[in-house]
Enzyme design. Sequence first.
Site, PDB file in Angstrom:
ATOM      1  N   ARG A   1      -8.763   1.659   0.184  1.00 33.83           N
ATOM      2  CA  ARG A   1      -9.781   2.440   0.850  1.00 33.83           C
ATOM      3  C   ARG A   1      -9.160   3.754   1.558  1.00 33.83           C
ATOM      4  O   ARG A   1      -9.846   4.587   1.499  1.00 33.83           O
ATOM      5  CB  ARG A   1     -10.534   1.411   1.581  1.00 33.83           C
ATOM      6  CG  ARG A   1     -11.267   0.434   0.767  1.00 33.83           C
ATOM      7  CD  ARG A   1     -11.744  -0.634   1.590  1.00 33.83           C
ATOM      8  NE  ARG A   1     -10.931  -1.006   2.463  1.00 33.83           N
ATOM      9  CZ  ARG A   1     -11.188  -1.889   3.713  1.00 33.83           C
ATOM     10  NH1 ARG A   1     -12.257  -2.493   3.722  1.00 33.83           N
ATOM     11  NH2 ARG A   1     -10.138  -2.407   4.269  1.00 33.83           N
TER      12      ARG A   1
ATOM     13  N   HIS B   1       5.828 -16.534  -5.691  1.00 36.28           N
ATOM     14  CA  HIS B   1       6.996 -15.644  -5.746  1.00 36.28           C
ATOM     15  C   HIS B   1       8.448 -16.671  -5.663  1.00 36.28           C
ATOM     16  O   HIS B   1       9.609 -16.112  -6.035  1.00 36.28           O
ATOM     17  CB  HIS B   1       7.004 -14.796  -4.789  1.00 36.28           C
ATOM     18  CG  HIS B   1       7.437 -15.203  -3.498  1.00 36.28           C
ATOM     19  ND1 HIS B   1       6.509 -15.611  -2.570  1.00 36.28           N
ATOM     20  CD2 HIS B   1       8.494 -15.285  -2.651  1.00 36.28           C
ATOM     21  CE1 HIS B   1       6.855 -15.736  -1.377  1.00 36.28           C
ATOM     22  NE2 HIS B   1       8.295 -15.894  -1.257  1.00 36.28           N
TER      23      HIS B   1
ATOM     24  N   GLU C   1      10.956 -22.785   8.269  1.00 37.45           N
ATOM     25  CA  GLU C   1      10.989 -21.240   8.771  1.00 37.45           C
ATOM     26  C   GLU C   1      11.124 -21.344  10.458  1.00 37.45           C
ATOM     27  O   GLU C   1      10.762 -22.216  11.216  1.00 37.45           O
ATOM     28  CB  GLU C   1       9.809 -20.525   8.754  1.00 37.45           C
ATOM     29  CG  GLU C   1       9.382 -20.456   7.117  1.00 37.45           C
ATOM     30  CD  GLU C   1       7.936 -19.728   7.151  1.00 37.45           C
ATOM     31  OE1 GLU C   1       7.896 -18.450   6.744  1.00 37.45           O
ATOM     32  OE2 GLU C   1       6.900 -20.306   7.185  1.00 37.45           O
TER      33      GLU C   1
ATOM     34  N   HIS D   1       4.282 -23.212  -2.942  1.00 36.80           N
ATOM     35  CA  HIS D   1       5.728 -23.282  -3.052  1.00 36.80           C
ATOM     36  C   HIS D   1       6.304 -24.601  -3.157  1.00 36.80           C
ATOM     37  O   HIS D   1       7.155 -24.869  -3.617  1.00 36.80           O
ATOM     38  CB  HIS D   1       6.212 -22.289  -1.901  1.00 36.80           C
ATOM     39  CG  HIS D   1       5.960 -20.926  -1.702  1.00 36.80           C
ATOM     40  ND1 HIS D   1       5.422 -20.281  -2.714  1.00 36.80           N
ATOM     41  CD2 HIS D   1       5.839 -20.297  -0.421  1.00 36.80           C
ATOM     42  CE1 HIS D   1       4.867 -19.168  -2.214  1.00 36.80           C
ATOM     43  NE2 HIS D   1       5.006 -19.083  -0.840  1.00 36.80           N
TER      44      HIS D   1
ATOM     45  N   LYS E   1       6.568 -23.924  10.485  1.00 37.25           N
ATOM     46  CA  LYS E   1       7.146 -22.851  11.343  1.00 37.25           C
ATOM     47  C   LYS E   1       7.561 -22.989  12.488  1.00 37.25           C
ATOM     48  O   LYS E   1       7.413 -24.298  13.139  1.00 37.25           O
ATOM     49  CB  LYS E   1       5.550 -21.822  11.641  1.00 37.25           C
ATOM     50  CG  LYS E   1       5.146 -21.319  10.331  1.00 37.25           C
ATOM     51  CD  LYS E   1       4.657 -20.060  10.729  1.00 37.25           C
ATOM     52  CE  LYS E   1       4.149 -19.242   9.342  1.00 37.25           C
ATOM     53  NZ  LYS E   1       5.259 -18.477   8.788  1.00 37.25           N
TER      54      LYS E   1
HETATM   55  N1  LIG Z   1       2.707  -9.196   2.802  1.00 32.29           N
HETATM   56  C1  LIG Z   1       3.067 -10.186   2.138  1.00 32.29           C
HETATM   57  O1  LIG Z   1       4.560 -10.471   2.335  1.00 32.29           O
HETATM   58  C2  LIG Z   1       2.486 -11.075   1.463  1.00 32.29           C
HETATM   59  C3  LIG Z   1       3.082 -12.345   0.727  1.00 32.29           C
HETATM   60  C4  LIG Z   1       2.522 -13.102  -0.104  1.00 32.29           C
HETATM   61  C5  LIG Z   1       1.196 -12.734  -0.582  1.00 32.29           C
HETATM   62  N2  LIG Z   1       0.363 -11.829   0.016  1.00 32.29           N
HETATM   63  C6  LIG Z   1      -0.756 -11.345  -0.289  1.00 32.29           C
HETATM   64  O2  LIG Z   1      -1.017 -10.165  -0.943  1.00 32.29           O
HETATM   65  C7  LIG Z   1      -2.465  -9.551  -0.360  1.00 32.29           C
HETATM   66  C8  LIG Z   1      -2.098  -8.458   0.232  1.00 32.29           C
HETATM   67  O3  LIG Z   1      -1.202  -8.642   1.294  1.00 32.29           O
HETATM   68  P1  LIG Z   1      -0.837  -7.590   2.385  1.00 32.29           P
HETATM   69  O4  LIG Z   1       0.237  -8.318   3.447  1.00 32.29           O
HETATM   70  O5  LIG Z   1      -0.210  -6.376   1.665  1.00 32.29           O
HETATM   71  O6  LIG Z   1      -2.075  -7.202   3.127  1.00 32.29           O
HETATM   72  P2  LIG Z   1      -2.243  -5.903   4.060  1.00 32.29           P
HETATM   73  O7  LIG Z   1      -1.190  -5.285   4.536  1.00 32.29           O
HETATM   74  O8  LIG Z   1      -3.612  -6.429   4.808  1.00 32.29           O
HETATM   75  O9  LIG Z   1      -2.897  -4.966   2.942  1.00 32.29           O
HETATM   76  C9  LIG Z   1      -4.100  -5.005   1.958  1.00 32.29           C
HETATM   77  C10 LIG Z   1      -4.351  -3.876   1.373  1.00 32.29           C
HETATM   78  O10 LIG Z   1      -5.656  -4.155   0.645  1.00 32.29           O
HETATM   79  C11 LIG Z   1      -6.451  -3.084   1.096  1.00 32.29           C
HETATM   80  N3  LIG Z   1      -7.770  -3.656   1.440  1.00 32.29           N
HETATM   81  C12 LIG Z   1      -8.207  -4.417   2.296  1.00 32.29           C
HETATM   82  N4  LIG Z   1      -9.552  -4.713   2.311  1.00 32.29           N
HETATM   83  C13 LIG Z   1      -9.994  -4.031   1.303  1.00 32.29           C
HETATM   84  C14 LIG Z   1     -11.329  -4.196   0.544  1.00 32.29           C
HETATM   85  N5  LIG Z   1     -12.130  -4.944   1.291  1.00 32.29           N
HETATM   86  N6  LIG Z   1     -11.575  -3.423  -0.387  1.00 32.29           N
HETATM   87  C15 LIG Z   1     -10.429  -2.790  -0.758  1.00 32.29           C
HETATM   88  N7  LIG Z   1      -9.236  -2.861  -0.296  1.00 32.29           N
HETATM   89  C16 LIG Z   1      -9.062  -3.488   0.629  1.00 32.29           C
HETATM   90  C17 LIG Z   1      -5.949  -2.335   2.204  1.00 32.29           C
HETATM   91  O11 LIG Z   1      -5.885  -1.256   2.219  1.00 32.29           O
HETATM   92  P3  LIG Z   1      -7.400  -0.239   3.062  1.00 32.29           P
HETATM   93  O12 LIG Z   1      -7.666  -0.956   4.083  1.00 32.29           O
HETATM   94  O13 LIG Z   1      -6.770   1.061   2.929  1.00 32.29           O
HETATM   95  O14 LIG Z   1      -8.346  -0.523   2.017  1.00 32.29           O
HETATM   96  C18 LIG Z   1      -4.550  -2.670   1.973  1.00 32.29           C
HETATM   97  O15 LIG Z   1      -3.961  -1.606   1.242  1.00 32.29           O
HETATM   98  C19 LIG Z   1      -3.087 -10.790   0.259  1.00 32.29           C
HETATM   99  O16 LIG Z   1      -3.787 -11.431  -0.624  1.00 32.29           O
HETATM  100  C20 LIG Z   1      -1.758 -11.557   0.886  1.00 32.29           C
HETATM  101  O17 LIG Z   1      -2.166 -12.986   1.107  1.00 32.29           O
HETATM  102  C21 LIG Z   1       1.321 -10.966   1.111  1.00 32.29           C
END
Ligand SMILES: NC(=O)c1ccc[n+]([C@@H]2O[C@H](COP(=O)([O-])OP(=O)(O)OC[C@H]3O[C@@H](n4cnc5c(N)ncnc54)[C@H](OP(=O)(O)O)[C@@H]3O)[C@@H](O)[C@H]2O)c1
Lengths: 283, 501
Positions: free
Chosen positions: B61, B194, B232, B256, B352
């Site tokens: 967004r 993963h 962890e 996992h 954790k």
């Molecule tokens: N980070 C990790 O290491 C990790 C590991 C395993 C799984 N995950 C999973 O991967 C997903 C993303 O994780 P993340 O850590 O990258 O989260 P994040 O940093 O909060 O990023 C979320 C992304 O989605 C976009 N977004 C948020 N709300 C939205 C909405 N309502 N409509 C459209 N876009 C939206 C955000 O950008 P805008 O606000 O610009 O739209 C941002 O680009 C999650 O489901 C999380 O559980 C993450």
Amino acid sequence: MGVVSDIERQLGKLRVLEEADGMPELRTSTMTHIVWCPPEWLAKAKGTLAGLAERHPARTIFLIPESGRKSEVVARAELKGFQLPGMAHEVLSEVIQIRLRGDAVQHPGSIITPLLVSDLPVFCRWRGEPSWGTGELEEILEVTDRLVVDSTEWRRTPAAYGDLSALYERTAVSDIAFSRTLPWRRKLADLWPGIATIEKLRIEGPRADAELIAGWLRSRMKREISLTRRNAEAVEAIWVDGEAVGHGGDPLSSSELLSGELDQFGRDPVYEAAARAALPTPR
Amino acid sequence: MNDEANPLLEGLQLRRRPESCAVVIFGASGDLTKRKLFPALYALAYRKLLPEKFAIVGVARSPQTSAKFAAAMKKAVKEHARDPFRQDVWDALSRGMRYVGTDFADAEGEDRVGQVLEEIDAEYGTAGNRLYYLAVPPQAFAITVSEIGKRRHKEGWVRLIVEKPFGRDLTSALKLNELLHTWFREDEIFRIDHYLGKETVQNMLALRFANGIFEPIWNRQFIDHVQITVAESMGIEGRAGFYESAGVIRDIFQNHLLQLLALTAMEPPIDFTADSVRNEKVKVLKSMHTPGPKSVVRGQYGTGFVEGIEVPGYREEDGVAPGSLTETFIAAKLYVDNWRWADTPFYVRAGKRLGRRETTIAIQFQRAPHPPFEAIAGDGLRPNVLLIHVQPDEGVSLAIGAKVPGAGMTIRTVHMDFLYGGAFRTGLPEAYERLILDAMLGDATLFTREDEVEEQWKLVDAILGGWSRDRPNFPNYASGTWGPRSADDLIHRDARSWRRH
Ligand SMILES: NC(=O)c1ccc[n+]([C@@H]2O[C@H](COP(=O)([O-])OP(=O)(O)OC[C@H]3O[C@@H](n4cnc5c(N)ncnc54)[C@H](OP(=O)(O)O)[C@@H]3O)[C@@H](O)[C@H]2O)c1
């Protein structure tokens, strides 16, 4: 004290020294790597080994033949330590350098056999053209699972492919010159089916590479294809019936090429057929 | 062109290279994209594993230009990639990279993504093939899936990588599966876990099925019990919003931990295809019965010391409710009720702020039936343990009894180690590299199938059902320790104990 126990004593001492810093060391090996290395090749071979160390932990044994001197065997062992990213342990590889002088040149077997790492494959990289039919080649073949050569280092190409083919039944053979041509062979394979009618091949490149590419095409197509060649350091260009083939891509480094060979275990029928078909006719 | 008839192909070591495609990342401004996805794509480009005709489209967004997005991703690659930065590799990767700032809830926004993709097809020859990566928070998931589904391109293939969490209970997981299947076939859906992309986890299969010596003793007759630890030392690292509604059971146990258990316990698959492997894993999950309340323990960390530094308790973390009942630790005794494993306990734990970071699978064998040594000689002798280190220090070690040099017969336990880095000194690929590449190739072996997820949730729901009936007394373990005392009791009751290191 015998040479072998001297080497073992040297290695033992070095290990104790390495452990003095308190960190346990690891000695995982995946193979014994013998390098038959006449003195003129030594610098090059060591360079290749340095680039390889990151990939193939092994006990490496350099055999340096120095004929024409008093019969003698001189050995020196070294440990090379590698710190692994994210790991507290250091990994040690052993490098043993053995100079074979005088008559000892023809009898490397009795020195290598006790130094082989049990149960792991033995690769021998033979620098230069193998001394066909000699005692040293025979004894090394006895203990080797795979002989790795680079026919660009030979003087008698393509005729020497005939001597090489006599070894196929005894040990698996790879030729780095052939591996080096892989990107070009892929390019040529992309020309299928247009290339099916090829009659003339022209290559700008080293003799071995060119002969092997031509041999490969002949053996794959099961018919005669003529080769003309202009010399160059590496394969620069190829023409199929006068038509230029697009460039094959970046060549791999000598360490990368050797590393690739050390991952192969079985015989390579495609290479064997190519080298046979590279022989001057009648085949 | 008829490849089968091409005699030149034999022996050319043709690597599986994916077909031309565009990768579309939803959630491109987020943390996952920056820390994992771009570094992984860069590593693939570095090794020339990406298709020649390839483009990346980032969607989120937040408004920003493509150039700004590219600059941010370049910085992320420099910071997080495992390979040195090379401008030529980056240029190849970022050629054709675009960013679309849009809200998925807004239909027009989605049309813009479609338009950009058409342009990319025309310009870069990506042939209508699309790999969508859903890196958005769960609440944005449904709308994103429907909008992509509605606009399915007619030409080329579509594949969808779905991040965890996949639902929060069986009902929501079923709903998600139903939603996905409205638009996509199961073989187009790649649910990521993963852990399955980790080399050591795959090595578990190599260890079991490529070696003649393990499989014959891999059963109740020779194995006393199995311990799986996903520990962890970190806390929740500012992710209170997510963690408060998930807890360790949804964050680690459901996916996992159960995957590690399934790989440990599964029968040999007939081949290494996606369905054969997953069929066997599902059978394991189906044969696990619900643990009774005494066989599951939960915990929450209080203050304590981690690596010498005092750290706050869970309830003191930013964003966590002062009376939070979210669990940060779970331990359980599980049984796989089949011929191979009947009565062999699988003790599992995850948490954790534990004593150290480690993910391991320990296979503890039965004791030697009658060691012929004097009692005192065998004091230092423990049962054999085959330990699979998933992280850190990836590898396998076997604890064996050996004689201490010298007079007499004193036995000590020593480790025979095989450390991955020690034998294959190449940097291990990151899990995401392997998984993204597999998805591009359409190979789902290392992804979770619909029925697997459902079985996992069934077990989790049953445990959660038990928990809903009582109030835990939290916090019940100090940070930097190995969890609550009740976890020790759980295993001590069986006259066994947790591995400490
Ligand atoms: N980070 C990790 O290491 C990790 C590991 C395993 C799984 N995950 C999973 O991967 C997903 C993303 O994780 P993340 O850590 O990258 O989260 P994040 O940093 O909060 O990023 C979320 C992304 O989605 C976009 N977004 C948020 N709300 C939205 C909405 N309502 N409509 C459209 N876009 C939206 C955000 O950008 P805008 O606000 O610009 O739209 C941002 O680009 C999650 O489901 C999380 O559980 C993450």
